[in-house]
Write an enzyme that holds these catalytic residues in place. Sequence first.
Site, PDB file in Angstrom:
ATOM      1  N   ASP A  26      20.632  85.179  38.070  1.00 57.19           N
ATOM      2  CA  ASP A  26      21.553  83.994  38.445  1.00 57.19           C
ATOM      3  C   ASP A  26      20.902  82.832  38.430  1.00 57.19           C
ATOM      4  O   ASP A  26      21.385  81.730  38.264  1.00 57.19           O
ATOM      5  CB  ASP A  26      21.858  84.462  40.054  1.00 57.19           C
ATOM      6  CG  ASP A  26      22.747  85.413  40.358  1.00 57.19           C
ATOM      7  OD1 ASP A  26      23.608  85.816  39.292  1.00 57.19           O
ATOM      8  OD2 ASP A  26      22.891  85.896  41.371  1.00 57.19           O
TER       9      ASP A  26
HETATM   10  O1  CEZ Z   1      21.195  88.177  43.539  1.00 57.72           O
HETATM   11  C1  CEZ Z   1      21.298  89.215  42.413  1.00 57.72           C
HETATM   12  C2  CEZ Z   1      22.664  89.112  41.894  1.00 57.72           C
HETATM   13  O2  CEZ Z   1      23.552  89.665  42.966  1.00 57.72           O
HETATM   14  O3  CEZ Z   1      20.494  88.437  41.445  1.00 57.72           O
HETATM   15  C3  CEZ Z   1      20.743  89.356  40.182  1.00 57.72           C
HETATM   16  C4  CEZ Z   1      22.034  89.468  39.692  1.00 57.72           C
HETATM   17  O4  CEZ Z   1      21.929  90.206  38.443  1.00 57.72           O
HETATM   18  C5  CEZ Z   1      22.963  89.973  40.559  1.00 57.72           C
HETATM   19  O5  CEZ Z   1      24.197  89.890  40.268  1.00 57.72           O
HETATM   20  C6  CEZ Z   1      19.642  88.849  39.353  1.00 57.72           C
HETATM   21  O6  CEZ Z   1      19.599  87.498  39.366  1.00 57.72           O
HETATM   22  O7  CEZ Z   1      20.999  83.400  44.079  1.00 57.72           O
HETATM   23  C7  CEZ Z   1      19.844  84.000  44.130  1.00 57.72           C
HETATM   24  O8  CEZ Z   1      19.010  83.189  43.836  1.00 57.72           O
HETATM   25  C8  CEZ Z   1      19.612  85.234  44.627  1.00 57.72           C
HETATM   26  O9  CEZ Z   1      18.341  85.597  44.503  1.00 57.72           O
HETATM   27  C9  CEZ Z   1      20.494  86.215  43.735  1.00 57.72           C
HETATM   28  O10 CEZ Z   1      20.125  86.049  42.489  1.00 57.72           O
HETATM   29  C10 CEZ Z   1      20.161  87.733  44.033  1.00 57.72           C
HETATM   30  C11 CEZ Z   1      19.703  88.392  45.001  1.00 57.72           C
HETATM   31  O11 CEZ Z   1      18.782  89.366  44.913  1.00 57.72           O
HETATM   32  C12 CEZ Z   1      20.532  88.809  46.035  1.00 57.72           C
HETATM   33  O12 CEZ Z   1      20.972  90.396  45.854  1.00 57.72           O
END
Ligand code: CEZ
Length: 798
Positions: free
Chosen positions: A484
């Site tokens: 993300d």
């Molecule tokens: O959220 C996850 C996402 O829910 O991060 C993963 C992604 O593949 C998942 O779909 C890797 O990026 O917005 C942020 O910066 C958060 O850190 C999210 O990227 C992250 C968190 O771990 C929440 O679960």
Amino acid sequence: MNSPLDTSAPEQISLCDLTGSVALNNPTSMPKAAGFLWNDKLLLQMNSRGFAVAQFMQPEPAKYAHAPVLEAKTFIQPEHHYFTHHPGRFFYIRDNKTGEIFSLPYEPVKHPEQTFTFICHSDRFEWHSECLGLNVTLRAHLTPGEVCEFWKITVNNVSGDSRSISVFAYCPVGYMSWMNQSAAFSDALNGVVCHSITPYQKVEDYFKNKHLNDLTYLVTDADITGWETRQVAFEGEGGLHAPSALTSAKLANGASHYDMPTAVLQCDKNLAPNEQHTLRFMFGPAQDEAEIARLTSSYLADASDFEDSLIANTNAMDLSVYGWQQSTSDHQFDHFVNHWLKRQMHYHGDVNRLSTDPQTRNYLQDAMGMIYLKPNVARKAFITAISQQLISGAMPDGILLHESAELKYINQVPHTDHNIWLPVVLSAYFSETADYSLLDEQLPYQDSDACAPVKAHICQAMDYLWQARDERGLHYINQGDWCDPMNMVGYKGKGVSVWLTLATSVAMSMWAEILERTGSITLAKQYKTQADCCNQAVNKHCWDGDWFARGITDDGNLFGISADSEGKIFLNPQSWAMLANAISPEQKAKIMAAINEHLVTPFGTAMLAPAFTKMREDIGRVTQKFPGTAENGSVYNHAAAFYIYALYQHGEGEEAYRQLKMMIPDLDDAYLKRGQLPIFIPNYFRGAFHQYTEVAGRSSQLFNTGTCAWIARSLLEGLFGLKGTTSGLTISPQLPKHLTNIAIVRYFRGAILNIKIRKVAGLEKKTITVNGQPTGTPGLVMIESGNSYEIDVAIPEA
Ligand code: CEZ
């Protein structure tokens, strides 16, 4: 409690056999250790010391006990910080003769002489504590279908003398609303009811908000001698560890008129020696007082109704007859997998991380976990997701689960990977169920009146991926792929993702296999050829000599390469190159060596290294996260799980098991560093081992993660090597050296398989017997629903 399962555990933690429960015997050694309970409307995360994070669905996630400042509305945060006024569930006990107090679970009084045990069961929390000659048990549970916490406290006088005590149940409710908040005691409900109005400004929100559950209640079956509903009056000058209100014999029975509401109930009791007294409480949100009255009459009028609500929860949490049960010589590992891994998989597939617009990739991978437990639930999820595909072939960023749900927060940022997950999860679904009828289901699109069979939907998804590549054949990343916060690699429209190009290849190969199995040979060939093109493009443009780069920025710079001083190497492109079969044996050896050298830490394998310490405007906000947290170089378990799965795909069972055990380690003193009980796989452990060694390994405490479904798939397809075919199952286990015998009970397509896998010295090739008879085709076992099979698998020892 049952006898401890393993004596090698540090004395603070013990595992209980059979029940799956885990106990923590010290409130200070892992201060943030927490567990979680949920039902389809409510989630309650309790830490061992009494702090709570609770959310319910109405249908959007909301809180009913608030921190003193209004919190940002986002996912449940990693490494949650707790402060004295953080929401919690606390029970002060006062000796009315001496005025001394202590509290359960441990906060806010933190009495130095109190004994402490916190036990996480799959269906409830329990605390045991002894102090001032009183032995106290505190228990909390939820029940299916109700937005309500059930608390029970039993005080036993073990002092040998007659005692006069008061129990004060204290549930801080916090700053509910700047528009309107108040609280009062209700005789009719025998408890405190806090009223608020969710703040809003737009007139249209009035009509939405008027149906919200803006009341918070604390009710009891006990005789009440006093109450307080004003936080400031309760705390007074003493502070929460010695509230001024507890220096008077009786609470002041104050009503809150826009004072910060709280809920405190006082119950007095004289206890003869060895006499015990039990009180029950219910805490939660409600729309109106009639709703609270329904709950009290259903559960508080009769103690047996209260207990039945726990039994209902115990039954709902019992997953023993779903999926599989394993038994190896690694008891701690079995314990974790049989009880807690399955529970966490179920949580993800059951409540979609308490979101009404889960990210498409999360929704699909969470459903992948459900394939092994409740395949029908997974099937429904696939139908829901595919029905929201756009006519262009693109999958949306999030899947809407409610008619009024909207794409919010991260789902408003265009990500490019959502399509790849369809074949990736469907390949697991077909292996598990052979339910190829799914491919013929006619499903709609989100933005058109057209309908098409699932098979056509997936082909379109693959075609969409194919056209979203640049002239080199590399896939555009736009503002993010699986990662993300990698939001600035391609926001100008040119940057590409190596991981996504490889993931496209994996998706196309998996789809080709499904097509081949269902007779679409020409199409299968087409996608296989396209997968090969992706692999060639990545090899041509992105191989850095010892590993693959992570991407090419909008300005044309390769990154994730040896010349970079930060973010030299990323894990995902390496694991997915393995999954895509984009590598030669020499490349595989180099990749595995580089991962070991740069990414493996004592707490697992980091997602990238070295962690970024400053912003790179051509990569994005991932580089701004604190080094070693989350995607910036933590041991991000979701990525580590991809690697484990890739290792099994490549026959690297020994290394895969080593990696698994780093993620789910035996109980040793490193657990205290991780600071988390072995009841879930966290989103991450801190990485940046060489940069911030002293905090490396610390758990995020966040139980939302795509990891668990991949660990299940790795165990089933990899370690046990049990993969479904159209008519049965192939058996090709990959046991590490030290595991010589394993037994698995596998619930598979309506049959029960009792599988024993054993290594035999001197044996030349695998032999399999089913109900005592050798199988015709080696490794393949035919299965019929309703039958049970005794399967004996002998494998060479080497
Ligand atoms: O959220 C996850 C996402 O829910 O991060 C993963 C992604 O593949 C998942 O779909 C890797 O990026 O917005 C942020 O910066 C958060 O850190 C999210 O990227 C992250 C968190 O771990 C929440 O679960």
